[in-house]
Design an enzyme around this catalytic site. Sequence first.
Site, PDB file in Angstrom:
ATOM      1  CG  MET A   1      40.494  49.816  26.549  1.00  8.97           C
ATOM      2  SD  MET A   1      38.675  50.788  26.188  1.00  8.97           S
ATOM      3  CE  MET A   1      38.085  51.653  27.401  1.00  8.97           C
ATOM      4  CG  HIS A   2      44.362  46.519  32.261  1.00 11.98           C
ATOM      5  ND1 HIS A   2      44.779  47.649  31.044  1.00 11.98           N
ATOM      6  CD2 HIS A   2      45.232  46.210  32.759  1.00 11.98           C
ATOM      7  CE1 HIS A   2      46.023  47.398  31.429  1.00 11.98           C
ATOM      8  NE2 HIS A   2      45.545  47.403  33.161  1.00 11.98           N
ATOM      9  NE  ARG A   3      45.435  51.232  34.170  1.00 12.77           N
ATOM     10  CZ  ARG A   3      45.856  50.882  35.334  1.00 12.77           C
ATOM     11  NH1 ARG A   3      45.584  49.919  36.082  1.00 12.77           N
ATOM     12  NH2 ARG A   3      47.732  50.961  35.312  1.00 12.77           N
TER      13      ARG A   3
END
Length: 364
Positions: A209-211
């Site tokens: 997860m990075h958004r």
Amino acid sequence: MIKLTIVAGARPNFMKIAPLIHQLQKKQEEGKAISFRLVHTGQHYDKNLSDTFFEELKIPKPDANLMVGGGTQAEQTAGIMIGFEKELAENPSDLVIVVGDVTSTMACSIVAKKANVKVAHIEAGIRSFDLTMPEEINRMVTDSITDYFFTTSSYANENLKKAGIEDDCIFFVGNIMIDSLVKNLERIEKPSFFDELQTSDKKYLVLTMHRPANVDNKENLERYLDNITSFAKDFTIVFPIHPRTKPIVEAIGKHYPNLEIVEPQPYLKFIYLLKNAAGVITDSGGITEEATYLHIPCITLRENTERPETCVLGSNVLVGNDFKALEENIKKITENNWKKVQIPELWDGQTANRIVDILFDLPL
């Protein structure tokens, strides 16, 4: 002599430029009149997200590193443009090749066009139609000034045609990131921590997860982690944590017994994790492509995708923040009840060959 400038700025770019560079080197060995400069903008400045990819993928060290580093979207864009303008003035080029949809892609395209240098965009035409995503703006701006469009799918072709792009500028060549995957599958490496996990092949899930929409809000990220760890309580969840995500997870301060947080993984080790997982939960676009090729069930924590072929044909399912859908799909993975998967057309490991052959025919 054709003079090319190839731009890379962030992790996804490296897997896309490697096959292209290898094919160009092959043509040079055959005596073809073509040269290239590799420019690394330095947009990704974490060693695990950048340097190791050059070593692993056997890419030569960059001819120039603009060393832009972090900052806001505007700061990064400005830094890249200033650095690339100087680079291009000192090293004239017949064609600037950009890949993907990161800030470097857009910034270097603008600089090239203002310098009257033609631009080729690899992975052109993909669209999420979600203007809250910085990447979507990068794609739209880049494709609005690109000269030659190399596409991954029929969806991308149609998006470009609807935007008024002439057919003779669009080249359907397939997915160059799959070239890297095909070439390196026999070289994947087990991460050093893997044997210490209380798990085995197909008994764990990979989470990335990075958004900003998913991780910048502490309560939002906490809700995702609470639900994912609960729905997959009998599975270990391996979470290579992005530098952007790490401080927010630390601020949450919770311990989840089945969540194993590890550092960002080099390419060969990440592909090992993905290939041997029961499934992957992600908000990345590129991982949905790799998962599709490997037939690994993929749950995407987004409401939309710029890669619809990964859902229509591939192993991907969009759930966004619908936690009932998330639970249902995690259950399908854990019960080995996923949909049938097809690999999209021209995702065959030969995309770079097709691109380089076309480059020799372009009116540069």
